[in-house]
Design a protein around this motif. Structure first.
Motif, PDB file in Angstrom:
ATOM      1  N   ALA A 182       0.836  -1.210   0.000  1.00  0.00           N
ATOM      2  CA  ALA A 182       0.000   0.000   0.000  1.00  0.00           C
ATOM      3  C   ALA A 182       0.868   1.256   0.000  1.00  0.00           C
ATOM      4  CB  ALA A 182      -0.930  -0.007   1.211  1.00  0.00           C
ATOM      5  N   ARG A 183       1.937   1.243   0.762  1.00  0.00           N
ATOM      6  CA  ARG A 183       2.823   2.415   0.779  1.00  0.00           C
ATOM      7  C   ARG A 183       3.562   2.565  -0.548  1.00  0.00           C
ATOM      8  NH1 ARG A 183       3.300   0.615   6.116  1.00  0.00           N
ATOM      9  NH2 ARG A 183       5.187  -0.605   5.705  1.00  0.00           N
ATOM     10  N   TRP A 184       3.934   1.428  -1.153  1.00  0.00           N
ATOM     11  CA  TRP A 184       4.576   1.494  -2.469  1.00  0.00           C
ATOM     12  C   TRP A 184       3.619   2.107  -3.484  1.00  0.00           C
ATOM     13  CZ3 TRP A 184       3.887   0.072  -7.453  1.00  0.00           C
ATOM     14  CH2 TRP A 184       5.004   0.057  -8.294  1.00  0.00           C
ATOM     15  N   LEU A 185       2.372   1.702  -3.460  1.00  0.00           N
ATOM     16  CA  LEU A 185       1.379   2.240  -4.394  1.00  0.00           C
ATOM     17  C   LEU A 185       1.191   3.734  -4.188  1.00  0.00           C
ATOM     18  CD1 LEU A 185      -1.249  -0.637  -4.198  1.00  0.00           C
ATOM     19  CD2 LEU A 185       0.095  -0.023  -6.222  1.00  0.00           C
ATOM     20  N   GLU A 186       1.181   4.165  -2.954  1.00  0.00           N
ATOM     21  CA  GLU A 186       1.009   5.595  -2.677  1.00  0.00           C
ATOM     22  C   GLU A 186       2.125   6.418  -3.308  1.00  0.00           C
ATOM     23  OE1 GLU A 186       0.257   8.582   1.149  1.00  0.00           O
ATOM     24  OE2 GLU A 186       0.697   6.455   1.475  1.00  0.00           O
ATOM     25  N   GLN A 187       3.319   5.856  -3.341  1.00  0.00           N
ATOM     26  CA  GLN A 187       4.463   6.577  -3.893  1.00  0.00           C
ATOM     27  C   GLN A 187       4.608   6.402  -5.402  1.00  0.00           C
ATOM     28  OE1 GLN A 187       7.895   5.235  -1.727  1.00  0.00           O
ATOM     29  NE2 GLN A 187       7.192   6.060   0.238  1.00  0.00           N
TER      30      GLN A 187
ATOM     31  N   ASN B 268       2.113   4.726  -7.790  1.00  0.00           N
ATOM     32  CA  ASN B 268       0.955   4.564  -8.661  1.00  0.00           C
ATOM     33  C   ASN B 268       0.426   5.924  -9.101  1.00  0.00           C
ATOM     34  OD1 ASN B 268      -1.476   3.973  -9.899  1.00  0.00           O
ATOM     35  ND2 ASN B 268      -2.514   3.345  -8.023  1.00  0.00           N
TER      36      ASN B 268
ATOM     37  N   HIS C 177      -3.150   6.605  -8.001  1.00  0.00           N
ATOM     38  CA  HIS C 177      -3.461   6.392  -6.588  1.00  0.00           C
ATOM     39  C   HIS C 177      -4.631   7.272  -6.146  1.00  0.00           C
ATOM     40  CE1 HIS C 177      -2.607   5.235  -2.456  1.00  0.00           C
ATOM     41  NE2 HIS C 177      -2.730   6.508  -2.114  1.00  0.00           N
ATOM     42  N   PRO C 178      -5.596   6.686  -5.385  1.00  0.00           N
ATOM     43  CA  PRO C 178      -5.581   5.372  -4.722  1.00  0.00           C
ATOM     44  C   PRO C 178      -6.293   4.269  -5.511  1.00  0.00           C
ATOM     45  CG  PRO C 178      -7.367   6.658  -3.836  1.00  0.00           C
ATOM     46  CD  PRO C 178      -6.704   7.524  -4.883  1.00  0.00           C
TER      47      PRO C 178
ATOM     48  N   HIS D   9      -6.207   0.058   3.757  1.00  0.00           N
ATOM     49  CA  HIS D   9      -5.177   1.095   3.593  1.00  0.00           C
ATOM     50  C   HIS D   9      -5.631   2.196   2.636  1.00  0.00           C
ATOM     51  CE1 HIS D   9      -2.085  -1.310   5.718  1.00  0.00           C
ATOM     52  NE2 HIS D   9      -2.744  -2.332   5.207  1.00  0.00           N
TER      53      HIS D   9
ATOM     54  N   ILE E 280      -6.984   1.867  -0.395  1.00  0.00           N
ATOM     55  CA  ILE E 280      -6.886   1.569  -1.826  1.00  0.00           C
ATOM     56  C   ILE E 280      -8.279   1.255  -2.367  1.00  0.00           C
ATOM     57  CG2 ILE E 280      -5.784   0.128  -3.587  1.00  0.00           C
ATOM     58  CD1 ILE E 280      -3.831   1.846  -1.958  1.00  0.00           C
TER      59      ILE E 280
END
Length: 337
Positions: free
Chosen positions: A235-240, A242, A245-246, A267, A269
């Motif tokens: 989830a943190r990787w996606l925030e940075q 993607n 996002h979300p 989280h 998403i």
């Protein structure tokens, strides 16, 4: 001061630990110490280790009350004196060049904080086909990019094969205890923190698969525990990473896929759609999310896809499908199963 400290957690392993220690004492690199931590064993493990220590001054034995593998592993790390620290398990075997090759990689690559290697599967490939297939998969991931982009599939660097710099563990912490696989958590935490990982492109260790292996018998190493461990990091990787996002698009719509992907919802998403090829699933709406045929996946610039289908061959099929559509791994999609 030795060049390498090998950390060896030991618990009731009298039948295998002798072979593990012998494999280390036969290394071509002899400038190392072996820190063997006896985790309150009730069999003859302590006696076996004491005999090796009596015969070879490179072997140091530390005895602690039984506290589990995390306590033993972290005790060994705390006792280690060398700038490079290697992990070894008491039921595995190091091939002769292991320590020399991994230390050489760290010498030559100051950017690398954790070094692995290819491993040889030591179990029965017929009765343990799934585990063997997993080992084969890890052996294809050799550089930091491939390790990093595949870290949410499964553990890409077998824990008993790692060697790392002392400053890595000092900066980002040792193993943590909890209801999750501590080795996977350590790798995810270090990669998230910016540690570069790479492998020696050589088979340097035999990874045995006895029925008593902890990962086969403890609830914190179940498939579900691995998904719990990785979801927060993903989830943190996606925030940075993607661009959408979300919002994400999920490849796969089966019950198992949804159960594992749904952990991301905690989280924040949001799922735009599930994608499938099964006509019995396409057209349904599950908890407000439509199931769409994967031929209708959006263009790469309009979506970020997560593949949650882990059956054998499916991961490769989905990768080929998305790449044919112009999706770039790490930019437009990521495998998560």
């Amino acid at each position: 001061m030795p060049r390498v400290s090998v950390t060896l957690p030991c618990y009731n392993c009298e039948a295998t630990v002798g072979r593990a220690v012998q494999s280390l004492l036969a290394q071509t690199l002899d400038d190392f110490e072996l820190v063997a931590v006896d985790d309150g064993s009730t069999d003859e493990t302590a006696a076996v280790l004491s005999e090796f220590a009596r015969r070879d001054e490179r072997v140091r034995v530390v005895t602690i009350p039984h506290g589990g593998v995390v306590a033993a592993a972290n005790t060994a790390i705390a006792e280690a004196r060398a700038p490079y620290i290697a992990r070894m398990d008491a039921d595995d075997e190091a091939l002769p060049e292991r320590l020399a090759a991994q230390a050489a990689l760290l010498d030559e690559r100051p950017d690398v904080g954790l070094a692995g290697c290819r491993v040889r599967f030591g179990g029965c490939r017929e009765s343990c086909a799934g585990y063997a297939h997993y080992v084969d998969w890890t052996n294809t991931l050799l550089d930091h990019e491939s390790i990093s982009l595949n870290r949410f599939v499964e553990f890409p660097v077998p824990n008993p094969s790692i060697m790392f710099r002392r400053e890595s563990v000092e900066a980002y912490g040792p193993y943590r205890d909890g209801d999750f696989p501590e080795d996977y958590d350590l790798l995810l935490r270090w990669l998230e923190s910016g540690v570069v990982a790479a492998k020696v492109d050589a088979e340097l260790m035999i990874w045995n698969d006895p029925p008593t292996r902890l990962s086969r018998n403890h609830p914190k190493y179940t498939v579900e525990a691995f998904y719990r461990a990785k979801t927060g990091y993903l989830a943190r990787w996606l925030e940075q990473s993607n661009p959408q996002h979300p919002e994400v698009h999920i490849l796969g719509s089966g019950r198992t896929t949804r159960k594992r992907a749904d952990l991301l919802k905690d989280h924040g998403i949001r799922f735009a759609a599930y994608y499938d090829v099964d006509p019995k699933k396409v057209g349904h709406v599950v908890n407000g999310v439509p199931v769409v045929h994967r031929e209708h996946v959006p263009a790469p610039e309009d979506a970020f896809c997560l593949s949650y289908v882990g059956s054998r061959g499916a991961r490769e099929d989905i990768a080929a499908f998305l790449e044919a559509r112009g999706y770039i791994l790490g930019r437009h999609w990521l495998p998560a199963a």
